[in-house]
Scaffold this motif. Structure first.
Motif, short mmCIF file in Angstrom:
data_model
loop_
_atom_site.label_atom_id
_atom_site.label_comp_id
_atom_site.label_asym_id
_atom_site.label_seq_id
_atom_site.Cartn_x
_atom_site.Cartn_y
_atom_site.Cartn_z
N PHE A 197 -12.02 -6.75 8.51
CA PHE A 197 -12.09 -5.82 7.39
C PHE A 197 -11.07 -6.20 6.33
O PHE A 197 -10.11 -6.94 6.60
N THR A 198 -11.28 -5.72 5.14
CA THR A 198 -10.31 -5.92 4.07
C THR A 198 -9.86 -4.57 3.55
O THR A 198 -10.60 -3.58 3.65
N GLY A 199 -8.66 -4.52 2.98
CA GLY A 199 -8.11 -3.25 2.54
C GLY A 199 -8.32 -2.92 1.09
O GLY A 199 -8.16 -1.76 0.69
N HIS A 200 -8.70 -3.91 0.27
CA HIS A 200 -8.66 -3.71 -1.18
C HIS A 200 -9.98 -3.25 -1.78
O HIS A 200 -10.07 -3.05 -2.99
N LYS A 201 -11.01 -3.08 -0.95
CA LYS A 201 -12.30 -2.62 -1.47
C LYS A 201 -12.42 -1.12 -1.24
O LYS A 201 -11.69 -0.34 -1.85
N ALA A 202 -13.31 -0.68 -0.36
CA ALA A 202 -13.57 0.75 -0.20
C ALA A 202 -12.48 1.49 0.56
O ALA A 202 -12.57 2.72 0.72
N LEU A 203 -11.47 0.79 1.07
CA LEU A 203 -10.32 1.48 1.66
C LEU A 203 -9.24 1.75 0.62
O LEU A 203 -8.21 2.37 0.93
N TYR A 204 -9.41 1.24 -0.60
CA TYR A 204 -8.57 1.55 -1.76
C TYR A 204 -7.11 1.15 -1.59
O TYR A 204 -6.23 1.72 -2.23
N GLY A 205 -6.86 0.17 -0.73
CA GLY A 205 -5.52 -0.38 -0.62
C GLY A 205 -5.31 -1.48 -1.65
O GLY A 205 -6.22 -1.82 -2.42
N PRO A 206 -4.14 -2.10 -1.65
CA PRO A 206 -3.87 -3.19 -2.58
C PRO A 206 -4.54 -4.48 -2.11
O PRO A 206 -4.99 -4.59 -0.97
N GLN A 207 -4.60 -5.44 -3.00
CA GLN A 207 -5.12 -6.75 -2.63
C GLN A 207 -4.11 -7.47 -1.73
O GLN A 207 -2.92 -7.19 -1.75
#
Length: 380
Positions: A197-207
């Motif tokens: 998973f990545t944090g910067h898309k729909a989880l609204y975290g930073p890149q």
């Protein structure tokens, strides 16, 4: 400005995420696990709390199985490096992003693995029986939960269950880059071995922050080695989690920002999805009513998220995207979206598409403005 490129990265970020990152940089941004002073201990505590939050969000039984990476691409590469051996066979869907395809194509080109592709329909929905592709040397199956090109949702729990019933030894890796934060993800119910998973898309975290969730007890090779702050007397990589797979200084501001992003999204996921689907339905209705436009989506809202692509028979994607930006200050994505195989599947290769992707900060008036803009641009 109207931002409709959330599938690339969500923007803007919630104020709670901005504050969490700023507080970290200002108040306790020491190196977690590397020292015994107060700031380092506080930093380590923040990492632990974030790891616990991620574990709870994805229903991971042990938070030590949450491995922080810089993004989903790194997580996917790390999983492949940990799993694959020479002469292994890998099965992938035809909707995969280059984050999956490039490491696998590299290994294939080097003669280390062989590849087979799961059949998908023209909308990208998997139609083939994955088990028919499994061979005695099949080591790994990789499936994109949601396409970044047309927003089609795959039934990953059903597919994983069929694979495991047919051959329990086959490892299943799910790419949840587009779905984490949009759809509920319970790794126990899905039954996959790994989830990236990545944090910067729909989880609204930073890149610059993401992760790999390990849901298997099988021994794996460490995929990155170096300093961990633990077992410093040894010149060999620790064998315990998460240290076995986390070397080098962690992205502490990104990790606390990810935690804040999850805490922002989690309580209102259903509400966010309802709003996003309302917006994307309006986009699809608008585009479908314009002569010369082809809309690429799942063809059923049950298997759709707030991402849709389109092309025009006589106006190039690059021209549409440029005019939206220059004349209307609307940000969209054009081209192949790092997923050429997906475009081949849905019939938009080699020209690609214009992609619209909404987010939690998209407003009704933004969609109305976009629809008016497209109607004007496509008048011929």
């Amino acid at each position: 400005m109207i931002y409709l490129d959330n599938a690339a990265t969500s923007y803007p970020k919630p104020q709670s995420v901005i504050k969490a990152v700023a507080d970290c940089l200002q108040d306790y941004c020491a190196n977690p696990g590397r020292s015994g002073h107060k700031l380092a201990i506080e930093a380590a505590r923040k990492v632990f709390e974030a790891r616990e939050t991620v574990a709870q969000f994805f229903n991971v039984t042990d938070s030590r199985n949450v491995i922080f990476t810089s993004n989903a691409t790194m997580a996917i590469n790390c999983a492949c490096a940990a799993i694959l051996e020479d002469s292994d066979h890998v099965v992938v869907s035809s909707m995969e992003h280059n984050a999956v395809m490039r490491p696998l194509r590299y290994l294939e080109k080097e003669g280390k693995i062989s590849l087979s592709f799961i059949k998908s329909g023209s909308n990208g929905k998997i139609t083939g029986d994955v088990t028919q592709l499994l061979q005695p040397n099949t080591r790994l199956v990789v499936i994109n939960h949601v396409s970044n090109v047309n927003g089609v949702v795959q039934d990953i729990a059903h597919i994983t269950a069929k694979i495991k019933a047919y051959s329990p030894s086959v490892t299943v890796l799910i790419d949840a880059s587009q779905s984490a934060g949009v759809l509920p993800i319970d790794i126990q119910k899905i039954g996959c071995d790994f989830l990236a998973f990545t944090g910067h898309k729909a989880l609204y975290g930073p890149q610059g922050i993401g992760g790999l969730i390990i849901n298997t007890d099988r021994p794996l090779k460490p995929f990155i080695m170096g300093g961990t702050g633990s077992k410093s007397e040894s010149q060999y990589q620790p064998e315990f989690l998460p240290d076995k797979y986390e070397s080098g200084t962690l992205n502490l501001p990104g990790i606390v920002g990810l935690k804040a992003g999850i805490e922002y999204v989690w309580p209102q996921m259903e509400k966010i999805r309802t709003e996003e689907m309302k917006h994307i339905k309006k986009v699809i209705e608008c585009l479908s009513g314009i002569k010369g436009i082809t809309v690429y989506w799942s063809n059923t809202f049950e298997h759709q998220i707030g991402v849709v692509s389109f092309s025009h028979e006589s106006i190039s994607c690059s021209e549409i995207g440029q005019r939206l930006d220059d004349e209307y200050s609307i940000c969209v994505r054009i081209g192949l979206h790092c997923a050429p195989l997906a475009h081949e599947t849905i019939g938009s290769y080699p020209d690609g598409t214009v992609r619209i992707s909404v987010g939690t900060f998209t407003e009704d008036r933004d969609i109305d403005t976009f629809c008016r803009a497209i109607e004007q641009i496509t008048k011929v």
